[in-house]
Enzyme design. Sequence first.
Site, PDB file in Angstrom:
ATOM      1  N   HIS A  98      61.357 100.817  79.579  1.00  0.00           N
ATOM      2  CA  HIS A  98      61.983  99.804  78.717  1.00  0.00           C
ATOM      3  C   HIS A  98      60.981  99.381  77.647  1.00  0.00           C
ATOM      4  O   HIS A  98      59.815  99.156  77.955  1.00  0.00           O
ATOM      5  CB  HIS A  98      62.401  98.585  79.558  1.00  0.00           C
ATOM      6  CG  HIS A  98      63.383  97.700  78.854  1.00  0.00           C
ATOM      7  ND1 HIS A  98      63.029  96.880  77.805  1.00  0.00           N
ATOM      8  CD2 HIS A  98      64.714  97.520  79.040  1.00  0.00           C
ATOM      9  CE1 HIS A  98      64.104  96.230  77.376  1.00  0.00           C
ATOM     10  NE2 HIS A  98      65.146  96.601  78.099  1.00  0.00           N
ATOM     11  N   GLY A 146      50.897  80.240  67.948  1.00  0.00           N
ATOM     12  CA  GLY A 146      49.813  81.090  68.443  1.00  0.00           C
ATOM     13  C   GLY A 146      49.125  81.858  67.325  1.00  0.00           C
ATOM     14  O   GLY A 146      49.482  81.731  66.154  1.00  0.00           O
ATOM     15  N   PRO A 147      48.122  82.672  67.702  1.00  0.00           N
ATOM     16  CA  PRO A 147      47.271  83.346  66.708  1.00  0.00           C
ATOM     17  C   PRO A 147      47.931  84.587  66.111  1.00  0.00           C
ATOM     18  O   PRO A 147      48.910  85.106  66.663  1.00  0.00           O
ATOM     19  CB  PRO A 147      46.056  83.756  67.549  1.00  0.00           C
ATOM     20  CG  PRO A 147      46.624  83.974  68.918  1.00  0.00           C
ATOM     21  CD  PRO A 147      47.734  82.983  69.082  1.00  0.00           C
ATOM     22  N   VAL A 176      46.264  89.637  68.281  1.00  0.00           N
ATOM     23  CA  VAL A 176      46.902  89.781  69.588  1.00  0.00           C
ATOM     24  C   VAL A 176      45.921  90.239  70.644  1.00  0.00           C
ATOM     25  O   VAL A 176      45.105  91.124  70.385  1.00  0.00           O
ATOM     26  CB  VAL A 176      48.009  90.867  69.538  1.00  0.00           C
ATOM     27  CG1 VAL A 176      48.938  90.734  70.728  1.00  0.00           C
ATOM     28  CG2 VAL A 176      48.768  90.810  68.254  1.00  0.00           C
ATOM     29  N   SER A 177      46.019  89.668  71.835  1.00  0.00           N
ATOM     30  CA  SER A 177      45.294  90.213  72.980  1.00  0.00           C
ATOM     31  C   SER A 177      46.098  91.408  73.496  1.00  0.00           C
ATOM     32  O   SER A 177      47.300  91.300  73.737  1.00  0.00           O
ATOM     33  CB  SER A 177      45.161  89.137  74.065  1.00  0.00           C
ATOM     34  OG  SER A 177      45.513  89.647  75.335  1.00  0.00           O
ATOM     35  N   ALA A 212      46.065  92.737  76.286  1.00  0.00           N
ATOM     36  CA  ALA A 212      46.511  92.548  77.666  1.00  0.00           C
ATOM     37  C   ALA A 212      47.788  91.706  77.723  1.00  0.00           C
ATOM     38  O   ALA A 212      48.641  91.916  78.563  1.00  0.00           O
ATOM     39  CB  ALA A 212      45.415  91.880  78.480  1.00  0.00           C
ATOM     40  N   GLY A 230      49.795  90.701  74.731  1.00  0.00           N
ATOM     41  CA  GLY A 230      50.795  91.048  73.726  1.00  0.00           C
ATOM     42  C   GLY A 230      51.446  89.829  73.094  1.00  0.00           C
ATOM     43  O   GLY A 230      50.823  88.769  72.961  1.00  0.00           O
TER      44      GLY A 230
END
Length: 318
Positions: free
Chosen positions: A107, A196-197, A200-201, A203, A205
């Site tokens: 998915h 948020g920033p 992206v992290s 881990a 997303g």
Amino acid sequence: MAFNYTAKDKKKTVDQSMLLCCKFFISEGRNIATLDAVERVARSNPETVIVNKFHDRTYNRARYSLVSYVLHDCTGNAIYSPLQQTVVAMAEAAFNSINLELHDGAHPRLGAVDDIVFHPLARASMDEAAWLAKAVAADIGNQFNVPVFLYAAAHPTGKELDKIRRELGYYRPNVTGFQWAGWTMPDILPQTPDEGPIVVSRARGISMIGARSWVTLYNIPILSTDISVARKIARKVSARGGGLPTVQTLGIVCEDSTEIACMLLEPNQIGADRVQNLVEMLAAQEGLDVEKGYFTDFSPEMIIEKYMNLISANRSSP
Ligand SMILES: *[C@@H]1O[C@H](CO)[C@@H](O)[C@H](O)[C@H]1NC(C)=O
Ligand SMILES: *[C@@H]1O[C@H](CO)[C@@H](O)[C@H](O)[C@H]1NC(C)=O
């Protein structure tokens, strides 16, 4: 059981016909420890009720459907729902145990907490659902440093989920066989998120958070492993491909078949029967058989009934 004054007082003011349903989608459908951790957090608040859950190993995705009430101030603005705290705590549990870099599945997804959508139920309105979506989005963006995109009634101009996802590359698998593995996006987003920033992290997303009227989720198995044919049928059935209005689809690879996952945005206008008939017709043209589809959740009426039964069972227990 003894209630103190505030609990009793609050109970009196809770209007159990002002309800919101949250569907919480995470990118994990295989690791039992993770699924248990998220569920344990969800169950720790007795004022929010899990009315249903759906785990899919092939998709590597899970959904929890939760319900609770929403309270207003004297001018009629929504000010409190127990869902806010529960959903943010569930997101924290998910971020603590899901690493998108190690994730793969059939998915599409962009986040460890991929999608959170709020639907008004009973006498609650879309304004209340949108208020809660925005409150949760701010919490997730600020507390976990995760970019959040708002959609539908939670977005200033009502931008739809599929449009945002398309712009962010959600529908593009990065591994052959139409699998999504690891992080599939640049680390600096092409667009500024609503919360948020912009960085992206890998881990965690990105999370999508929205509010909209009820969506029926209906999956139809195609008895073929040929994903290109399934995707062709999926496209022809969808509004975007000139098929049924208000229907969105995804062709997905399963173990020894394929499946058309359908989102029915106006299920009272275009319901599962219409979609099933069209898929059967298009599949027959390709010489393929189709199984009867299945719903992955209850109807809104059944969800309200389950919620009422679950809370009244607890009230009357000693
Ligand atoms: C009902 O009560 C039990 C035990 O007190 C609790 O664990 C459970 O979460 C409650 N459920 C709901 C729906 O309030
Ligand atoms: C794509 O998938 C592979 C796994 O085969 C993964 O290692 C990689 O990080 C993914 N992302 C990109 C942008 O290639």
